[in-house]
Design an enzyme around this catalytic site. Structure first.
Site, PDB file in Angstrom:
ATOM      1  N   HIS A 185       0.799  -1.208   0.000  1.00 49.79           N
ATOM      2  CA  HIS A 185       0.000   0.000   0.000  1.00 49.79           C
ATOM      3  C   HIS A 185       0.842   1.272   0.000  1.00 49.79           C
ATOM      4  O   HIS A 185       0.389   2.311  -0.452  1.00 49.79           O
ATOM      5  CB  HIS A 185      -1.016  -0.037   1.144  1.00 49.79           C
ATOM      6  CG  HIS A 185      -2.205  -0.862   0.766  1.00 49.79           C
ATOM      7  ND1 HIS A 185      -2.222  -2.222   0.936  1.00 49.79           N
ATOM      8  CD2 HIS A 185      -3.360  -0.543   0.151  1.00 49.79           C
ATOM      9  CE1 HIS A 185      -3.362  -2.685   0.463  1.00 49.79           C
ATOM     10  NE2 HIS A 185      -4.071  -1.696  -0.015  1.00 49.79           N
ATOM     11  N   GLU A 426     -11.884 -10.456  -6.767  1.00 50.93           N
ATOM     12  CA  GLU A 426     -10.465 -10.505  -6.392  1.00 50.93           C
ATOM     13  C   GLU A 426     -10.090 -11.839  -5.751  1.00 50.93           C
ATOM     14  O   GLU A 426      -9.003 -11.984  -5.219  1.00 50.93           O
ATOM     15  CB  GLU A 426     -10.088  -9.307  -5.521  1.00 50.93           C
ATOM     16  CG  GLU A 426     -10.978  -9.068  -4.326  1.00 50.93           C
ATOM     17  CD  GLU A 426     -10.602  -7.816  -3.543  1.00 50.93           C
ATOM     18  OE1 GLU A 426      -9.566  -7.197  -3.804  1.00 50.93           O
ATOM     19  OE2 GLU A 426     -11.361  -7.474  -2.621  1.00 50.93           O
ATOM     20  N   ASP A 450      -5.184  -8.477  -5.506  1.00 47.76           N
ATOM     21  CA  ASP A 450      -5.507  -9.676  -4.716  1.00 47.76           C
ATOM     22  C   ASP A 450      -5.781 -10.879  -5.611  1.00 47.76           C
ATOM     23  O   ASP A 450      -5.420 -12.001  -5.263  1.00 47.76           O
ATOM     24  CB  ASP A 450      -6.703  -9.405  -3.791  1.00 47.76           C
ATOM     25  CG  ASP A 450      -6.255  -8.728  -2.508  1.00 47.76           C
ATOM     26  OD1 ASP A 450      -5.202  -9.119  -1.974  1.00 47.76           O
ATOM     27  OD2 ASP A 450      -6.929  -7.790  -2.067  1.00 47.76           O
ATOM     28  N   ARG A 460       1.360 -10.874  -1.616  1.00 51.68           N
ATOM     29  CA  ARG A 460       1.727  -9.622  -2.294  1.00 51.68           C
ATOM     30  C   ARG A 460       2.614  -8.725  -1.445  1.00 51.68           C
ATOM     31  O   ARG A 460       3.209  -7.763  -1.932  1.00 51.68           O
ATOM     32  CB  ARG A 460       0.454  -8.871  -2.739  1.00 51.68           C
ATOM     33  CG  ARG A 460      -0.369  -8.311  -1.606  1.00 51.68           C
ATOM     34  CD  ARG A 460      -1.725  -7.852  -2.097  1.00 51.68           C
ATOM     35  NE  ARG A 460      -1.842  -6.411  -2.143  1.00 51.68           N
ATOM     36  CZ  ARG A 460      -2.996  -5.756  -2.262  1.00 51.68           C
ATOM     37  NH1 ARG A 460      -4.138  -6.417  -2.371  1.00 51.68           N
ATOM     38  NH2 ARG A 460      -3.049  -4.457  -2.293  1.00 51.68           N
ATOM     39  N   CYS A 497      -9.850  -2.350 -11.229  1.00 49.71           N
ATOM     40  CA  CYS A 497      -9.347  -1.280 -10.366  1.00 49.71           C
ATOM     41  C   CYS A 497      -8.038  -1.654  -9.678  1.00 49.71           C
ATOM     42  O   CYS A 497      -7.498  -0.868  -8.913  1.00 49.71           O
ATOM     43  CB  CYS A 497     -10.397  -0.866  -9.342  1.00 49.71           C
ATOM     44  SG  CYS A 497     -10.797  -2.165  -8.176  1.00 49.71           S
TER      45      CYS A 497
HETATM   46  C1  PEP Z   1      -6.970  -5.236  -5.463  1.00 48.81           C
HETATM   47  O1  PEP Z   1      -6.878  -6.187  -4.685  1.00 48.81           O
HETATM   48  O2  PEP Z   1      -6.573  -5.260  -6.661  1.00 48.81           O
HETATM   49  C2  PEP Z   1      -7.546  -3.967  -4.994  1.00 48.81           C
HETATM   50  C3  PEP Z   1      -7.825  -2.987  -5.833  1.00 48.81           C
HETATM   51  O3  PEP Z   1      -7.763  -3.828  -3.656  1.00 48.81           O
HETATM   52  P1  PEP Z   1      -6.583  -3.539  -2.587  1.00 48.81           P
HETATM   53  O4  PEP Z   1      -5.314  -3.251  -3.352  1.00 48.81           O
HETATM   54  O5  PEP Z   1      -7.023  -2.397  -1.759  1.00 48.81           O
HETATM   55  O6  PEP Z   1      -6.534  -4.834  -1.836  1.00 48.81           O
HETATM   56 MG    MG Z   2      -7.934  -6.151  -2.802  1.00 48.60          MG
END
Ligand code: PEP
Ligand code: MG
Length: 537
Positions: A185, A426, A450, A460, A497
């Site tokens: 993140h 996801e 995910d 990840r 996304c």
């Molecule tokens: C994802 O998992 O691709 C996503 C957009 O959600 P996050 O990165 O917040 O887990």
């Molecule tokens: Mg996610």
């Protein structure tokens, strides 16, 4: 000059003063001469902490519910626990100051609790740490937080999501961390903020770095400390080139994202809070494709109230002036930890109690968010999406809860606009049964971060696995095709996304698959629009 390198997570060149982010608050022992006075100071701090916890208890009970408020009550009990308080007073009597004594006894008792077999007792370790921190803050009068007095480059071992939200974003020119991964993140935040950043660097973190000049080259993945004149000049040139490229992209502002053969894509942006709206406006996004609600819960000591959430959502919806805003409900857990949720330590947090699983178990938390989102829908065009879905049963339960919330709000006189309900795809489970799920929702948004983690069985967050992490893996590409096809067969729209949406080498592929929406970091929008407009697909 010191030169080093790391993995770039966002390009650009930053030049500025170093601010070393240190995780642990340093509590140094001070010898105490007036012992009676120090004991009184400690007892006064206990009284203040009790008062603070009383207020927090009432607020939690009122806004979240009795069960959550009990956690605060448990913390209060420690302030009357003689093992704890007498232990601290004994240390003060032996000549240490109150803050240091609280820190030492608090840590010792927390590790004793953490070693117990009983899960309930184990979880009390976090309460003791929390209560000790509260007392130390009262005793030292400091928040113990990291402050930047001018713009600069943040150098850290690593940054957790809650640490990043506590930073003053206006002042950050770049991040340089020793740990982290391209999908963490912190990396996502760097891309939202449009600042060059490096993870997995070889930097030796030392307080003596504070205030020294650093250059971060996010193109080559290098950093320079105390740069010589030659390096400074060549980096200034590179920085100028990057700014010129950014200016060229201005030609793509206020244009439709439509390919040469007429395929139109909604080009949206991903954000964490209203603070990120300025990047969205600057990037010229056509809507918000992912508002990560959990960021409204990070960096705080207790739950946001419905009013606080409503105010944040309303700001986003109003600022977007009728453009679509897709709000994702809380996706806490795994790497996004929040102390006041009192989540137990798990062996496999990414496979554990997170996202929609918490919301479906803790209905009050879920309903508070939903009420805030529905109320914000009165001010624009809102869609809600739910993370980590694996089954139809979850969707049914979510829809029932939404219906309850709508009924409550309408009875209170709210004038709600229609709100689309969608899900994130996801998990491999959701992708595989996407034909069934598509019949129950208004849209899909694929979370490739995910989806890749769970399909390839690769954590990840684990930097050691970065070389195995192949986001273009054939399995992911096939799933993406299946998801888009199943959405369209059921007559709903599909978007992406996750970070992959901004990968320009895949844009043509996504257009061929028929994706209707791509939601990326605000800073990627113009580059991606250029790619779409130039695409022959
Ligand atoms: C994802 O998992 O691709 C996503 C957009 O959600 P996050 O990165 O917040 O887990
Ligand atoms: Mg996610």
């Amino acid at each position: 000059m010191i030169k080093g390198s790391g993995r770039p997570v966002y390009s650009g060149v930053a030049i500025g003063k170093i601010f070393v982010f240190s995780k642990s608050r340093q509590i140094n022992r001070t010898k105490c001469s007036d012992i009676e006075k120090e004991i009184k100071r400690f007892n006064d701090a206990i009284a203040v902490a009790k008062e603070e916890l009383n207020v927090l208890y009432e607020k939690t009970k009122r806004e979240i519910g009795e069960e959550q408020a009990e956690i605060i009550e448990v913390q209060s009990l420690f302030l009357d626990d003689l093992d704890y308080t007498e232990g601290i007073i004994d240390m003060i009597k032996a000549g240490s100051d109150a803050a240091f004594s609280t820190h030492e006894i608090g840590d010792a008792q927390a590790s004793a609790f953490a070693q117990l077999d009983d899960e309930y007792m184990k979880a009390r370790a976090a309460d003791i740490k929390d209560i000790s921190d509260r007392l130390i803050k009262i005793l030292t009068g400091s928040e113990g937080s990291f402050k930047m007095d001018s713009p600069g480059i943040v150098v850290a071992e690593d940054l957790s999501p809650s640490e990043t939200v506590s930073l003053d974003k206006e002042k950050i020119l770049a991040f340089v961390t020793r740990q982290g991964s391209s999908n963490s993140h912190t990396a996502i935040l760097a891309r939202v903020m449009n600042i060059p950043s490096l993870v997995l660097t070889d930097i030796d973190i030392d307080p003596s770095l504070n205030g020294r000049t650093m250059i971060v080259d996010g193109f080559a993945g290098n950093y320079y400390i105390d740069p010589d004149d030659e390096t400074m000049n060549s980096m200034l040139l590179k920085q100028k080139g990057a700014l010129e490229h950014k200016a060229e992209l201005d030609a793509y502002r206020k244009r439709e994202s439509i390919s040469k053969s007429g395929k139109k894509v909604n080009l949206f942006a991903n954000i964490g809070s209203p603070d990120d709206l300025k990047y969205v406006l600057d990037g010229d996004a056509e809507g918000i494709g992912l508002l990560r609600s959990e960021f409204l819960y990070l960096g705080r000591h207790d739950y946001p109230s419905e009013y606080e959430l409503f105010t944040a959502y309303k700001k986003v919806v109003e600022t977007m002036e009728g453009k679509k805003v897709v709000i994702r409900t809380l996706d806490i857990g795994a790497d996004k930890k929040v102390d006041y949720f009192n989540l137990e330590k798990e062996e496999n947090p990414a496979l554990g109690y997170r996202g929609i699983r918490i919301c479906l178990r803790e209905k009050e938390i879920f309903k508070t968010q939903l009420r805030a989102i529905y109320r914000a829908s009165e001010f624009g065009k809102v869609s809600i999406m739910f993370p980590m879905i694996i089954s139809l049963k979850e969707i049914k339960e979510i829809k029932e809860t939404c219906a309850e919330v709508i009924k409550e709000l309408e009875a209170e006189g709210c004038n709600l606009n229609p709100v689309e309900l969608g899900i994130m795809i996801e998990t491999p489970a959701a992708a595989i049964i996407s034909d069934v799920l598509a019949k129950e929702v208004d849209f899909f948004s694929v979370g490739t971060n995910d989806l890749t983690q769970y399909t390839l069985a690769l954590d990840r967050q684990n930097e050691k696995l970065d070389s195995f992490y192949d986001s273009h893996h054939e399995a992911i590409m096939r799933l993406l095709k299946i998801i888009a096809d199943n959405a369209h067969k059921a007559g709903i729209w599909a978007g992406i996304c996750g970070e992959l949406a901004g990968d320009l080498t895949l844009t043509d592929e996504f257009l061929k698959m028929g994706y209707d929406e791509l939601s990326v970091a605000p800073s990627r929008v113009l580059e991606l629009r250029k790619k779409i407009i130039e695409s022959e697909v």
